[in-house]
Design a protein around this motif. Structure first.
Motif, mmCIF file in Angstrom:
data_model
loop_
_atom_site.group_PDB
_atom_site.id
_atom_site.type_symbol
_atom_site.label_atom_id
_atom_site.label_comp_id
_atom_site.label_asym_id
_atom_site.label_seq_id
_atom_site.Cartn_x
_atom_site.Cartn_y
_atom_site.Cartn_z
ATOM 1 N N SER A 1 0.928 -1.082 -0.145
ATOM 2 C CA SER A 1 0.091 -0.075 -0.080
ATOM 3 C C SER A 1 0.758 1.298 -0.129
ATOM 4 C CB SER A 1 -0.890 -0.034 1.208
ATOM 5 O OG SER A 1 -0.083 -0.073 2.316
ATOM 6 N N SER A 2 2.167 1.158 -0.134
ATOM 7 C CA SER A 2 2.944 2.542 -0.130
ATOM 8 C C SER A 2 3.180 3.187 -1.449
ATOM 9 C CB SER A 2 4.502 1.719 0.336
ATOM 10 O OG SER A 2 4.985 1.026 -0.656
ATOM 11 N N ILE A 3 2.718 2.680 -2.508
ATOM 12 C CA ILE A 3 3.136 3.270 -3.738
ATOM 13 C C ILE A 3 2.219 4.651 -3.880
ATOM 14 C CG2 ILE A 3 2.261 2.955 -6.459
ATOM 15 C CD1 ILE A 3 2.714 0.137 -6.173
ATOM 16 N N SER A 4 0.996 4.798 -3.375
ATOM 17 C CA SER A 4 0.194 5.860 -3.450
ATOM 18 C C SER A 4 0.703 6.860 -2.553
ATOM 19 C CB SER A 4 -1.295 5.777 -2.989
ATOM 20 O OG SER A 4 -1.316 5.143 -1.836
ATOM 21 N N ASP A 5 1.289 6.351 -1.473
ATOM 22 C CA ASP A 5 1.965 7.798 -0.488
ATOM 23 C C ASP A 5 3.196 8.000 -1.131
ATOM 24 O OD1 ASP A 5 -0.134 7.017 1.431
ATOM 25 O OD2 ASP A 5 1.059 5.427 2.308
ATOM 26 N N LEU A 6 3.963 7.207 -1.915
ATOM 27 C CA LEU A 6 4.993 7.781 -2.458
ATOM 28 C C LEU A 6 4.951 8.624 -3.638
ATOM 29 C CD1 LEU A 6 7.317 4.456 -2.702
ATOM 30 C CD2 LEU A 6 7.703 6.436 -1.155
ATOM 31 N N SER A 7 3.971 8.304 -4.307
ATOM 32 C CA SER A 7 3.475 9.427 -5.317
ATOM 33 C C SER A 7 3.038 10.742 -4.546
ATOM 34 C CB SER A 7 2.266 8.764 -6.008
ATOM 35 O OG SER A 7 2.605 7.695 -6.790
ATOM 36 N N GLU A 8 2.539 10.861 -3.535
ATOM 37 C CA GLU A 8 2.052 11.853 -2.690
ATOM 38 C C GLU A 8 3.555 12.739 -2.384
ATOM 39 O OE1 GLU A 8 -0.628 11.263 0.310
ATOM 40 O OE2 GLU A 8 -2.250 10.586 -0.966
ATOM 41 N N ILE A 9 4.396 12.046 -1.781
ATOM 42 C CA ILE A 9 5.722 12.247 -1.213
ATOM 43 C C ILE A 9 6.399 13.041 -2.510
ATOM 44 C CG2 ILE A 9 7.830 11.913 -0.309
ATOM 45 C CD1 ILE A 9 6.571 9.637 1.240
ATOM 46 N N ASP A 10 6.404 12.127 -3.747
ATOM 47 C CA ASP A 10 7.151 12.889 -4.903
ATOM 48 C C ASP A 10 6.459 14.063 -5.142
ATOM 49 O OD1 ASP A 10 8.956 12.664 -6.987
ATOM 50 O OD2 ASP A 10 6.984 12.509 -8.333
ATOM 51 N N SER A 11 5.391 14.248 -5.389
ATOM 52 C CA SER A 11 4.526 15.423 -5.581
ATOM 53 C C SER A 11 5.001 16.811 -4.548
ATOM 54 C CB SER A 11 2.919 15.489 -5.707
ATOM 55 O OG SER A 11 2.777 14.385 -6.605
ATOM 56 N N ALA A 12 4.722 16.341 -3.254
ATOM 57 C CA ALA A 12 5.348 17.428 -2.420
ATOM 58 C C ALA A 12 6.635 17.811 -2.647
ATOM 59 C CB ALA A 12 4.995 16.669 -0.882
ATOM 60 N N LEU A 13 7.447 16.868 -2.720
ATOM 61 C CA LEU A 13 8.684 17.297 -2.858
ATOM 62 C C LEU A 13 9.210 18.053 -4.152
ATOM 63 C CD1 LEU A 13 10.867 13.927 -2.235
ATOM 64 C CD2 LEU A 13 10.723 15.923 -0.846
ATOM 65 N N LYS A 14 8.340 17.825 -5.179
ATOM 66 C CA LYS A 14 8.571 18.847 -6.326
ATOM 67 C C LYS A 14 7.904 20.248 -6.024
ATOM 68 C CE LYS A 14 8.191 15.123 -10.075
ATOM 69 N NZ LYS A 14 7.369 14.418 -10.932
ATOM 70 N N GLY A 15 6.616 20.098 -5.442
ATOM 71 C CA GLY A 15 6.362 21.568 -5.027
ATOM 72 C C GLY A 15 7.366 22.233 -4.167
ATOM 73 N N MET A 16 8.061 21.548 -3.248
ATOM 74 C CA MET A 16 9.014 22.328 -2.324
ATOM 75 C C MET A 16 10.311 22.750 -3.251
ATOM 76 S SD MET A 16 8.854 19.773 1.177
ATOM 77 C CE MET A 16 10.118 20.852 1.902
ATOM 78 N N GLU A 17 10.407 21.712 -4.230
ATOM 79 C CA GLU A 17 11.836 22.317 -4.935
ATOM 80 C C GLU A 17 11.156 23.555 -5.855
ATOM 81 O OE1 GLU A 17 12.399 19.077 -7.393
ATOM 82 O OE2 GLU A 17 13.701 18.066 -5.948
ATOM 83 N N LEU A 18 10.204 23.761 -6.281
ATOM 84 C CA LEU A 18 9.719 24.944 -7.052
ATOM 85 C C LEU A 18 9.803 26.207 -6.140
ATOM 86 C CD1 LEU A 18 6.811 23.455 -9.105
ATOM 87 C CD2 LEU A 18 8.995 24.228 -9.964
ATOM 88 N N GLN A 19 9.228 25.936 -4.828
ATOM 89 C CA GLN A 19 9.373 26.882 -3.974
ATOM 90 C C GLN A 19 10.934 27.379 -3.361
ATOM 91 O OE1 GLN A 19 7.070 25.903 -0.500
ATOM 92 N NE2 GLN A 19 5.029 25.720 -1.421
#
Length: 266
Positions: free
Chosen positions: A37-55
């Motif tokens: 069940s960790s795949i969806s969580d990892l996708s959210e983490i990846d999106s959050a990291l990309k948003g942080m990188e843009l900031q």
């Protein structure tokens, strides 16, 4: 943004990163516990990291722009301070109350220059009276009003400035400019617009204006001095002495007239 605000913003950013790292650590632990069940969580983490990188990238770009703008801001401040100094110096030179053109001069000019009216020519006028007035150049400059400064007045010896004040001397400069402007209007006025009692003065002024010493300059005669600030009394004579010493005016004698010429700033 000052130093304290910038430091506070960076501390907040670091705290946000630490919170996100702690969350990532928890997600890693959860992934190991529930691999399927960790795949969806990892996708959210990846999106959050990309948003942080843009900031973070936006923050870096903003800091770079602010850093590049600092030298321009410093130059702008220096120019503004120099301009402020100049304005203070100019303000110190201007009289506290700028007088208007004396009423007597306005009345003399208005009575001496008459509206053009058709008159019969009986051929009795002399050739000199029919002499055309010099053509007024377009955009004729106004008489110079080169005020003196407080430092210039204070630097004068006490016997020369006597009881003169900065306002009195600069008010006299206004009067002299008004005299010169009135004479300039008489010089360029057509003969038909001059009152009969001003013909002789107009001819004298035109003759003086042709003199090499006076040509192209604003001037007035000693007989034009009639106030309100400048008069032919002891104070007026002291004022003329001071202005002559400070190179605001120069004098010459043409015929039986004492001609006072206004000088421009160098």
């Amino acid at each position: 943004m000052d130093v304290k605000q910038a430091g506070s913003s960076l501390d907040s950013l670091i705290s946000s990163f630490n919170t996100r790292i702690a969350e990532l650590q928890q997600f890693v632990i959860a992934r190991n516990m529930y691999p399927a069940s960790s795949i969806s969580d990892l996708s959210e983490i990846d999106s959050a990291l990309k948003g942080m990188e843009l900031q973070v990238q936006k923050i870096k770009d903003r800091l770079r722009e602010e850093t590049q703008a600092i030298p321009k801001a410093k130059k702008l401040i220096e120019v503004a301070l120099r301009q402020q100094t100049k304005l203070k110096s100019m303000s110190a030179c201007v009289p506290s109350c700028l007088p208007e053109i004396p009423t007597s001069i306005i009345q003399d000019t208005s009575t001496s220059v008459q509206p053009e009216m058709p008159k019969p020519d009986f051929g009795t006028e002399s050739l000199n009276l029919e002499e055309p007035a010099p053509r007024e150049k377009k955009g004729r400059a106004s008489p110079p009003m080169w005020y003196i400064t407080r430092d210039e007045l204070d630097a004068l010896p006490s016997y020369m400035k006597q009881r003169l004040t900065l306002d009195k001397v600069n008010a006299a400069i206004n009067d002299m400019a008004a005299y010169a402007e009135a004479n300039a209007q008489i010089i360029v006025a057509p003969r038909k617009k001059l009152a009969e009692n001003m013909l002789d003065k107009a001819l004298e002024l035109r003759e003086i204006a042709r003199n090499d010493v006076v040509k192209g300059k604003h001037f007035f005669l000693e007989t034009d001095i009639k106030g309100p600030a400048l008069k032919l009394d002891n104070t007026g004579k002291a004022t003329l002495t001071v202005l002559r010493h400070l190179c605001r005016i120069t004098e010459t004698r043409i015929g039986h007239h004492r001609v006072i010429i206004l000088l421009k700033p160098h």
